[in-house]
Design a protein around this motif. Structure first.
Motif, mmCIF file in Angstrom:
data_model
loop_
_atom_site.group_PDB
_atom_site.id
_atom_site.type_symbol
_atom_site.label_atom_id
_atom_site.label_comp_id
_atom_site.label_asym_id
_atom_site.label_seq_id
_atom_site.Cartn_x
_atom_site.Cartn_y
_atom_site.Cartn_z
ATOM 1 N N ARG A 7 0.693 -1.300 0.157
ATOM 2 C CA ARG A 7 0.069 -0.030 0.033
ATOM 3 C C ARG A 7 0.961 0.976 0.058
ATOM 4 O O ARG A 7 1.781 1.387 0.670
ATOM 5 N N PRO A 8 0.393 2.369 -0.563
ATOM 6 C CA PRO A 8 1.315 3.642 -0.526
ATOM 7 C C PRO A 8 1.228 4.272 0.831
ATOM 8 O O PRO A 8 0.099 4.091 1.405
ATOM 9 N N VAL A 9 2.361 4.762 1.241
ATOM 10 C CA VAL A 9 2.537 5.156 2.710
ATOM 11 C C VAL A 9 2.211 6.756 2.531
ATOM 12 O O VAL A 9 1.867 7.309 3.565
ATOM 13 N N ALA A 10 1.921 7.372 1.406
ATOM 14 C CA ALA A 10 1.689 8.807 1.217
ATOM 15 C C ALA A 10 0.473 9.132 1.862
ATOM 16 O O ALA A 10 0.370 10.179 2.733
ATOM 17 N N PRO A 11 -0.628 8.130 1.900
ATOM 18 C CA PRO A 11 -1.944 8.765 2.746
ATOM 19 C C PRO A 11 -1.726 8.870 4.193
ATOM 20 O O PRO A 11 -2.317 9.744 4.628
ATOM 21 N N TYR A 45 -7.140 10.841 3.547
ATOM 22 C CA TYR A 45 -6.652 9.720 3.193
ATOM 23 C C TYR A 45 -7.135 9.015 1.974
ATOM 24 O O TYR A 45 -6.375 8.654 0.972
ATOM 25 N N LEU A 46 -8.567 9.046 1.765
ATOM 26 C CA LEU A 46 -9.107 8.516 0.516
ATOM 27 C C LEU A 46 -8.532 9.392 -0.771
ATOM 28 O O LEU A 46 -8.222 8.919 -2.173
ATOM 29 N N LEU A 51 -4.952 9.311 -5.411
ATOM 30 C CA LEU A 51 -4.031 10.159 -6.260
ATOM 31 C C LEU A 51 -2.800 9.126 -6.660
ATOM 32 O O LEU A 51 -2.089 9.058 -7.503
ATOM 33 N N CYS A 52 -2.240 8.213 -5.389
ATOM 34 C CA CYS A 52 -1.110 7.499 -5.758
ATOM 35 C C CYS A 52 -1.467 6.374 -6.638
ATOM 36 O O CYS A 52 -0.733 6.085 -7.435
ATOM 37 N N VAL A 53 -2.664 5.934 -6.405
ATOM 38 C CA VAL A 53 -3.004 4.769 -7.392
ATOM 39 C C VAL A 53 -3.121 5.005 -8.956
ATOM 40 O O VAL A 53 -2.996 4.353 -9.786
ATOM 41 N N VAL A 58 -7.263 12.563 -10.628
ATOM 42 C CA VAL A 58 -8.299 12.001 -9.871
ATOM 43 C C VAL A 58 -9.368 11.385 -10.735
ATOM 44 O O VAL A 58 -9.750 11.971 -11.814
ATOM 45 N N GLY A 59 -10.017 10.525 -10.328
ATOM 46 C CA GLY A 59 -10.942 9.472 -11.169
ATOM 47 C C GLY A 59 -10.351 8.618 -12.255
ATOM 48 O O GLY A 59 -11.224 8.047 -12.811
#
Length: 238
Positions: A7-11, A45-46, A51-53, A58-59
Motif C-alpha cells: 500500500r502507498p504510505v503517502a496517505p 486519506y481517500l 492520487l497515488c493509485v 483524480v478519477g
C-alpha cells in the motif's frame, strides 16, 4: 508465485500532517473537533490514496497489469498446417503440465516419451506439409483421446481415495500407456515410409550402375569357357 501488494504510505503521512496542522490551529478538547478531524482525516486519506493509485489523476482507474505478450508463430501460409502446429503446441504444453502433476514415475516417463515423439511428428509434417493427411486420425482421435485418459488419471490420482472404480481406472491407464507410446512411435515411423522407399530404390539403382561401370569391389568379369565345338564363349558375371 505469490505476489505481495504494497500500500502507498503517502496517505498516512498526509493524515499525520493534517492532525499536526489542525492541532496548531484549533482546540482538540471538545468531541466536536475530534469528530471533524476524524472526518477530515478520512477524506484526506481517500483523496491522497486515489492520487497515488491513479498516478496523480483524480478519477482515473488503476492501471491494469500488462499481460505478457505471447510470441505468435509465423504463419506458414497453409491454414490447415498452421492449425495443426497450434494444436500440437497446446498438446505438448498439456503433456508437460500432466507430467508435473502426476507422481507415478512410470506414467511420468511415458508422458515424457510421448512429448518427444509428438514433437518429432509435428516437426516432420512442418518440414513436409504434404504429409499432413497422414496424421489426420492421429490429431483428431489418438492425441486428444490420450490427453483425455491422462487427465482422468491426473484427477483420480489426486483424489487421495482408494476404491474399486478409482484403482481400476488408474491400473487400466497405466497398463495402456506403453501401447500408446508404441502407437505414437509407429505413427512417426510411418511418416518416413515413402522416404525410406525412395532411398531404398535409389540405393538399388546406384549399386547397379556402379557395378556396370566397374566402380564396386566386385566389378563385372569376363571369363572364357571352352565350348564343346571348340569355339570361344565369353560369360559375364558379377
Amino acid at each position: 508465485m505469490k505476489t505481495e501488494v504494497r500500500r502507498p504510505v503517502a496517505p498516512f503521512y498526509a493524515v499525520g500532517a493534517l492532525w499536526i496542522v489542525y492541532a496548531l490551529l484549533f482546540p482538540l478538547y471538545t468531541p466536536t473537533h475530534y469528530a471533524l478531524l476524524v472526518a477530515a482525516s478520512a477524506a484526506v486519506y481517500l483523496l491522497v490514496n486515489a492520487l497515488c493509485v491513479s498516478g496523480g489523476v483524480v478519477g482515473a482507474k488503476p492501471a491494469a497489469p500488462k499481460a505478457a505478450k505471447k510470441q505468435e508463430e509465423p504463419s506458414t501460409g497453409n491454414a490447415e498446417l498452421d492449425k495443426m502446429l497450434k494444436d500440437g503446441r497446446l498438446a505438448i504444453a498439456e503433456m508437460k503440465r500432466l507430467d508435473d502433476n502426476i507422481a507415478d514415475p512410470g506414467v511420468s516417463a511415458d508422458i515424457v516419451r510421448l512429448e518427444q515423439v509428438s514433437e518429432k511428428i509435428f516437426e516432420a509434417v512442418r518440414d513436409q506439409p504434404e504429409k499432413l493427411p497422414q496424421i489426420h486420425k492421429f490429431m483428431d482421435y489418438y492425441l486428444p483421446t490420450t490427453l483425455k485418459l491422462l487427465n482422468a488419471y491426473d484427477r483420480m490420482s489426486a483424489a487421495g481415495v482408494s476404491g474399486e472404480n478409482i484403482d481400476g481406472t488408474l491400473n487400466k491407464v497405466e497398463g495402456m500407456m506403453r501401447n500408446i507410446v508404441s502407437a505414437f512411435e509407429k505413427q512417426l515411423d510411418a511418416l518416413y515410409g515413402s522416404d525410406a522407399l525412395d532411398i531404398s530404390t535409389d540405393i538399388t539403382v546406384l549399386e547397379q550402375m556402379m557395378a556396370r561401370e566397374g566402380l564396386t569391389g566386385q566389378p563385372l568379369k569376363a571369363e572364357t569357357a571352352a565350348p564343346e565345338d571348340g569355339g570361344t564363349d565369353i560369360q559375364l558375371e558379377l
